[in-house]
Design a protein around this motif. Sequence first.
Motif, mmCIF file in Angstrom:
data_model
loop_
_atom_site.group_PDB
_atom_site.id
_atom_site.type_symbol
_atom_site.label_atom_id
_atom_site.label_comp_id
_atom_site.label_asym_id
_atom_site.label_seq_id
_atom_site.Cartn_x
_atom_site.Cartn_y
_atom_site.Cartn_z
ATOM 1 N N VAL A 118 35.323 51.689 26.019
ATOM 2 C CA VAL A 118 36.536 51.849 26.825
ATOM 3 C C VAL A 118 37.253 50.533 27.122
ATOM 4 C CG1 VAL A 118 35.662 53.963 27.891
ATOM 5 C CG2 VAL A 118 35.285 51.777 29.049
ATOM 6 N N LEU A 119 36.565 49.400 26.975
ATOM 7 C CA LEU A 119 37.196 48.109 27.243
ATOM 8 C C LEU A 119 37.942 47.602 26.020
ATOM 9 C CD1 LEU A 119 34.364 46.296 29.211
ATOM 10 C CD2 LEU A 119 36.702 46.627 30.063
ATOM 11 N N GLY A 160 44.007 43.814 26.737
ATOM 12 C CA GLY A 160 45.279 44.401 27.113
ATOM 13 C C GLY A 160 46.273 43.364 27.601
ATOM 14 N N ASP A 161 47.483 43.817 27.832
ATOM 15 C CA ASP A 161 48.547 42.961 28.361
ATOM 16 C C ASP A 161 49.010 43.559 29.678
ATOM 17 O OD1 ASP A 161 50.465 41.047 28.654
ATOM 18 O OD2 ASP A 161 51.871 41.912 27.212
ATOM 19 N N ARG A 162 48.799 42.827 30.770
ATOM 20 C CA ARG A 162 49.160 43.301 32.097
ATOM 21 C C ARG A 162 50.088 42.303 32.777
ATOM 22 N NH1 ARG A 162 47.298 47.438 30.497
ATOM 23 N NH2 ARG A 162 45.703 48.765 31.457
ATOM 24 N N PRO A 163 50.911 42.751 33.695
ATOM 25 C CA PRO A 163 51.784 41.820 34.421
ATOM 26 C C PRO A 163 50.962 40.817 35.221
ATOM 27 C CG PRO A 163 52.465 44.111 34.780
ATOM 28 C CD PRO A 163 51.135 44.157 34.103
ATOM 29 N N ALA A 204 42.424 49.905 34.886
ATOM 30 C CA ALA A 204 41.869 48.799 35.667
ATOM 31 C C ALA A 204 41.525 47.625 34.764
ATOM 32 C CB ALA A 204 40.622 49.269 36.407
ATOM 33 N N ILE A 205 41.423 46.468 35.394
ATOM 34 C CA ILE A 205 40.930 45.255 34.746
ATOM 35 C C ILE A 205 39.516 45.018 35.258
ATOM 36 C CG2 ILE A 205 41.241 42.756 34.490
ATOM 37 C CD1 ILE A 205 44.247 43.217 35.017
ATOM 38 N N GLN A 257 38.324 41.637 42.636
ATOM 39 C CA GLN A 257 38.601 42.569 41.541
ATOM 40 C C GLN A 257 39.410 41.897 40.441
ATOM 41 O OE1 GLN A 257 40.244 46.423 42.794
ATOM 42 N NE2 GLN A 257 39.475 46.051 44.856
ATOM 43 N N ALA A 258 39.264 42.442 39.221
ATOM 44 C CA ALA A 258 40.136 42.124 38.091
ATOM 45 C C ALA A 258 40.121 40.652 37.686
ATOM 46 C CB ALA A 258 41.563 42.573 38.408
#
Length: 325
Positions: free
Chosen positions: A15-16, A19-22, A60-61, A92-93
Motif C-alpha cells: 500500500v505504500l 507520492g506527491d503531496r502539498p 496518509a503519509i 505524524q507524516a
Amino acid sequence: MRSATYNEFGKPTEVLSLGDRPIPEPQANEVRVKTVLASIHNHDLLTVRGQYGFKPELPAIGGSEALGIIDAVGSDVKGLKVGQRVAAASVQATWAEYFVADEDMVFAIPESLDDEMAAQLIAMPLSALMLLEFLEVKSGQWLIHNAANGAVGKSLAMLASARGVHTINVVRSGEAVKELAALNIKHNINTEDDDWKDQVRQIIGDDSISAAVDSVGGDASGDLLSLLGHGGTLASFGIMSGKPMTLNPTHLIFKQAIVKGFWGSKISQEMSVDNKQRLINELIERAVEGKLKLPVEATFDLADITKAVDGKLQSGKNGKVLLKP
C-alpha cells in the motif's frame, strides 16, 4: 513534496508508494521541519496496517519520528526558530521532505550528535527511559525484559546500566546474544537453552527481580511473571507473538504482582515539556558519552520505500532502517 503515502490500510509493501503531496503549512503553535532523516519503527508499520492504537485519516503519509531543520514557525511559537536542528517523535507524516509538528513535540539537537543517532534518539530511547520511571526501578535493583535485541530493548539495557539498574536481557537466539554482547550489554539470556530460567536465577543470586517488561505476549509473558520477585511489576509493552498474555494466577496472587500496560506514545504526548526535556537531556548526555549506541541497518531514499519496509529486512535487521527524503 515527495512523500511515502498510502491510500488504504494494508501490508506496507503493497500500500505504500512514493507520492506527491502539498508542502504543509504550520498552524500557530506548530513548526515546519525540512526532513534530513526519518526512522522506520514497528509501530509505524502497524499504523500503515491499521492495527495500531492510532489511525490516521486516509490518504496518509507514514512515519512518526525524524531529524530535520526548522524552516517555518507558527505565529505563537516562542522557543524555536528557523534554522534550528531538531528532532521530533510521536508526531505524524515524517516520511516526507517536510512535516509539521506541535512545538512541544520538537527538541533542539546539538551538532555533537551525528544524523543517524539524532534521527532515532527520541522515540525508542525515550520509551526506554520512560519505562524505567514508569516501573520506578532504582539503582541496584533488577529488571528483566524480553525481545531485548530490539531498539527499545537495547536502549533499555544501556540506559538502565547508566542509572545503576541491573538488567536481564532475554532473547531467542545465539546470534541475538552476540548482538547484545557487541554493544557491551551484559546478562544476556537465550530462551533456546532449556535451563534459561535457572541461568537467570543464578545471575541474580539472593536478589529478586523488581520489574519486567514484556514485548512478546503469549507464554513469554508468563515466563517473565514466574521470575518476578514478590510485589514486582510486569509492564506489557508489545505483543510481537500476536497472542494474548498467558499468566498463571498462582504467580499473580502469591507474588502480589502488578500488571500494567505501557503506551509510550500516549505517555510522551501527555508528559510536560520540562519533564520530557529532562529525559531528552539525559539521552543526549548518554549518547555523547558513548553509553547509548543506536546502530543503523540501512538508509533508503524515499523512492525505495517498499524496499525499506520489506518484511525480511525489518525482521532480520540489527539496527534501525532510516529514510532519506
